[in-house]
Scaffold this motif. Sequence first.
Motif, PDB file in Angstrom:
ATOM      1  N   ARG A  24     -66.339  32.051  16.020  1.00 18.46           N
ATOM      2  CA  ARG A  24     -66.003  32.964  16.937  1.00 18.46           C
ATOM      3  C   ARG A  24     -66.274  34.558  16.786  1.00 18.46           C
ATOM      4  NH1 ARG A  24     -59.981  30.267  15.089  1.00 18.46           N
ATOM      5  NH2 ARG A  24     -60.413  28.041  16.000  1.00 18.46           N
ATOM      6  N   PRO A  25     -66.131  35.135  17.813  1.00 14.46           N
ATOM      7  CA  PRO A  25     -66.167  36.697  17.705  1.00 14.46           C
ATOM      8  C   PRO A  25     -65.708  37.211  16.424  1.00 14.46           C
ATOM      9  CG  PRO A  25     -65.739  36.074  20.007  1.00 14.46           C
ATOM     10  CD  PRO A  25     -65.753  35.000  19.117  1.00 14.46           C
ATOM     11  N   VAL A  26     -66.166  38.177  15.647  1.00 11.05           N
ATOM     12  CA  VAL A  26     -65.694  38.709  14.650  1.00 11.05           C
ATOM     13  C   VAL A  26     -64.491  39.824  15.030  1.00 11.05           C
ATOM     14  CG1 VAL A  26     -66.213  40.288  12.516  1.00 11.05           C
ATOM     15  CG2 VAL A  26     -67.734  38.428  13.554  1.00 11.05           C
ATOM     16  N   ASP A  27     -63.594  39.604  14.390  1.00 12.79           N
ATOM     17  CA  ASP A  27     -62.280  40.650  14.415  1.00 12.79           C
ATOM     18  C   ASP A  27     -62.669  41.876  13.420  1.00 12.79           C
ATOM     19  OD1 ASP A  27     -60.808  39.557  16.364  1.00 12.79           O
ATOM     20  OD2 ASP A  27     -59.785  37.950  14.816  1.00 12.79           O
ATOM     21  N   HIS A  28     -62.102  43.089  13.911  1.00  6.16           N
ATOM     22  CA  HIS A  28     -62.091  44.060  12.874  1.00  6.16           C
ATOM     23  C   HIS A  28     -61.477  43.773  11.698  1.00  6.16           C
ATOM     24  CE1 HIS A  28     -61.660  48.116  11.034  1.00  6.16           C
ATOM     25  NE2 HIS A  28     -63.046  48.347  11.533  1.00  6.16           N
ATOM     26  N   HIS A  29     -61.883  44.082  10.499  1.00  7.27           N
ATOM     27  CA  HIS A  29     -61.104  43.681   9.200  1.00  7.27           C
ATOM     28  C   HIS A  29     -59.782  44.498   8.691  1.00  7.27           C
ATOM     29  CE1 HIS A  29     -63.914  46.490   8.178  1.00  7.27           C
ATOM     30  NE2 HIS A  29     -63.413  47.144   7.305  1.00  7.27           N
ATOM     31  N   ARG A  30     -59.784  45.360   9.644  1.00  9.17           N
ATOM     32  CA  ARG A  30     -58.449  46.238   9.497  1.00  9.17           C
ATOM     33  C   ARG A  30     -57.300  45.988  10.456  1.00  9.17           C
ATOM     34  NH1 ARG A  30     -59.431  46.564   4.531  1.00  9.17           N
ATOM     35  NH2 ARG A  30     -60.834  48.059   3.805  1.00  9.17           N
ATOM     36  N   LEU A  31     -57.543  45.145  11.434  1.00  9.76           N
ATOM     37  CA  LEU A  31     -56.499  44.910  12.515  1.00  9.76           C
ATOM     38  C   LEU A  31     -55.532  44.019  11.928  1.00  9.76           C
ATOM     39  CD1 LEU A  31     -58.935  44.211  15.874  1.00  9.76           C
ATOM     40  CD2 LEU A  31     -57.550  46.285  15.142  1.00  9.76           C
ATOM     41  N   GLU A  32     -54.507  43.840  12.821  1.00  9.18           N
ATOM     42  CA  GLU A  32     -53.280  43.105  12.278  1.00  9.18           C
ATOM     43  C   GLU A  32     -53.883  41.425  12.085  1.00  9.18           C
ATOM     44  OE1 GLU A  32     -50.027  41.531  10.703  1.00  9.18           O
ATOM     45  OE2 GLU A  32     -50.511  43.537  10.809  1.00  9.18           O
ATOM     46  N   GLU A  33     -54.719  41.038  13.119  1.00 11.47           N
ATOM     47  CA  GLU A  33     -54.969  39.730  12.910  1.00 11.47           C
ATOM     48  C   GLU A  33     -55.840  39.367  11.700  1.00 11.47           C
ATOM     49  OE1 GLU A  33     -55.698  41.806  15.296  1.00 11.47           O
ATOM     50  OE2 GLU A  33     -55.100  40.776  17.318  1.00 11.47           O
ATOM     51  N   ALA A  34     -56.443  40.174  11.209  1.00 15.92           N
ATOM     52  CA  ALA A  34     -57.198  40.275  10.023  1.00 15.92           C
ATOM     53  C   ALA A  34     -56.215  40.071   8.842  1.00 15.92           C
ATOM     54  CB  ALA A  34     -58.361  41.253   9.888  1.00 15.92           C
ATOM     55  N   SER A  35     -55.190  40.978   8.905  1.00 10.64           N
ATOM     56  CA  SER A  35     -54.182  41.061   7.811  1.00 10.64           C
ATOM     57  C   SER A  35     -53.457  39.581   7.865  1.00 10.64           C
ATOM     58  CB  SER A  35     -53.168  42.102   8.049  1.00 10.64           C
ATOM     59  OG  SER A  35     -53.928  43.398   7.897  1.00 10.64           O
ATOM     60  N   GLU A  36     -53.233  38.992   9.079  1.00 10.09           N
ATOM     61  CA  GLU A  36     -52.396  37.803   8.868  1.00 10.09           C
ATOM     62  C   GLU A  36     -53.371  36.581   8.275  1.00 10.09           C
ATOM     63  OE1 GLU A  36     -51.669  36.954  13.011  1.00 10.09           O
ATOM     64  OE2 GLU A  36     -50.225  38.518  13.337  1.00 10.09           O
ATOM     65  N   ALA A  37     -54.457  36.678   8.527  1.00 12.35           N
ATOM     66  CA  ALA A  37     -55.550  35.702   7.856  1.00 12.35           C
ATOM     67  C   ALA A  37     -55.434  35.848   6.331  1.00 12.35           C
ATOM     68  CB  ALA A  37     -56.982  35.670   8.560  1.00 12.35           C
ATOM     69  N   ILE A  38     -55.588  37.046   6.120  1.00  6.04           N
ATOM     70  CA  ILE A  38     -55.677  37.575   4.635  1.00  6.04           C
ATOM     71  C   ILE A  38     -54.144  36.893   3.905  1.00  6.04           C
ATOM     72  CG2 ILE A  38     -55.800  39.249   2.744  1.00  6.04           C
ATOM     73  CD1 ILE A  38     -57.542  40.565   4.744  1.00  6.04           C
ATOM     74  N   ARG A  39     -53.224  37.264   4.510  1.00  2.13           N
ATOM     75  CA  ARG A  39     -51.812  36.966   3.868  1.00  2.13           C
ATOM     76  C   ARG A  39     -51.745  35.366   3.976  1.00  2.13           C
ATOM     77  NH1 ARG A  39     -50.071  40.812   7.603  1.00  2.13           N
ATOM     78  NH2 ARG A  39     -49.448  42.974   6.663  1.00  2.13           N
ATOM     79  N   GLU A  40     -52.191  34.862   4.714  1.00  6.08           N
ATOM     80  CA  GLU A  40     -51.999  33.177   4.950  1.00  6.08           C
ATOM     81  C   GLU A  40     -53.001  32.469   3.756  1.00  6.08           C
ATOM     82  OE1 GLU A  40     -52.811  29.257   7.807  1.00  6.08           O
ATOM     83  OE2 GLU A  40     -52.668  31.178   8.651  1.00  6.08           O
ATOM     84  N   VAL A  41     -54.045  33.162   3.678  1.00  9.47           N
ATOM     85  CA  VAL A  41     -55.108  32.641   2.890  1.00  9.47           C
ATOM     86  C   VAL A  41     -54.526  32.841   1.524  1.00  9.47           C
ATOM     87  CG1 VAL A  41     -57.378  32.923   1.774  1.00  9.47           C
ATOM     88  CG2 VAL A  41     -57.214  32.622   4.381  1.00  9.47           C
ATOM     89  N   SER A  42     -53.920  34.056   1.109  1.00 10.02           N
ATOM     90  CA  SER A  42     -53.371  34.447  -0.517  1.00 10.02           C
ATOM     91  C   SER A  42     -52.126  33.350  -0.353  1.00 10.02           C
ATOM     92  CB  SER A  42     -52.965  35.806  -0.082  1.00 10.02           C
ATOM     93  OG  SER A  42     -54.232  36.804   0.162  1.00 10.02           O
ATOM     94  N   GLU A  43     -51.535  33.116   0.366  1.00 12.61           N
ATOM     95  CA  GLU A  43     -50.613  32.289   0.021  1.00 12.61           C
ATOM     96  C   GLU A  43     -50.893  30.954   0.003  1.00 12.61           C
ATOM     97  OE1 GLU A  43     -46.535  31.639  -0.690  1.00 12.61           O
ATOM     98  OE2 GLU A  43     -47.246  33.815  -0.469  1.00 12.61           O
TER      99      GLU A  43
END
Length: 265
Positions: A24-43
């Motif tokens: 899929r198209p790359v999201d900017h890594h400082r947007l909320e969508e990226a933060s949601e992915a990082i949080r889910e992965v970390s958990e």
Amino acid sequence: MRKHRLFTPGPTPVPPESLLAMARPVDHHRLEEASEAIREVSENLKHVFKTSNDVLILTSSGTGAMEAAVVNLLSPGDKAVTIRGGKFGERWWEICEAYGVEAIPIDVEWGRAVDPEAVERVLKGESGVKAVFATLCETSTGVLHDIRALAEIVRGTEAVLVVDAISGLGADELPMDEWGVDVVVAGSQKGLMTPPGLAFIALSEKAWRMVESSKLPKYYFDLKKAREAKGKGTTPFTPAITLIIGLRESLRLIVEEGIDNVVAR
């Protein structure tokens, strides 16, 4: 189309769900969508590590997490025991040597597991050892070391047990909290079914106390920076966000099946 299969310890085949997510198209890594992915992965990484500790995401190969463990735990001249029973057991020794740590090797014939009593003898004979560096599964030989026994030995000392689980996490049993392992490092391209480029590290409270007094130089691999950024749902430096998006799908599959079922399979 002919299927492409990898019969290697890593990279391992990546699930179609993960491949599609990374297309899929790359999201900017400082947007909320990226933060949601990082949080889910970390958990979800906590589920795989079997820990309540933070699991930090690094953009590097697994060796980056190994180096991060050394430089964040130790100070120049500290003593550390390194179990050299294969190529990656030797790597612990090499990293310690590179940073001026007094690395005490326990040499084990390639293809054999370390005798936990040999580690116990060294710890009793050497004063001031700060860390024991071990490997869960030695990629170069396939040997599985008795981490549970090593944890029982190290627990009664001032040292921390640091385990390279890069090729074993998600394939071999390693309940971090239950066994009392202080630091676990891992990589994305093996049991976690994601392309190379991400590394992970989790530390116990005992290990975090050592981080506070560490004097070895660090910048990119400063785990205090990484933990602070994780609290904000991000990373201190540019993350490999496409890989994190792919890992999210791989971890969803693991969590859905359950890590114990995955290991048993």
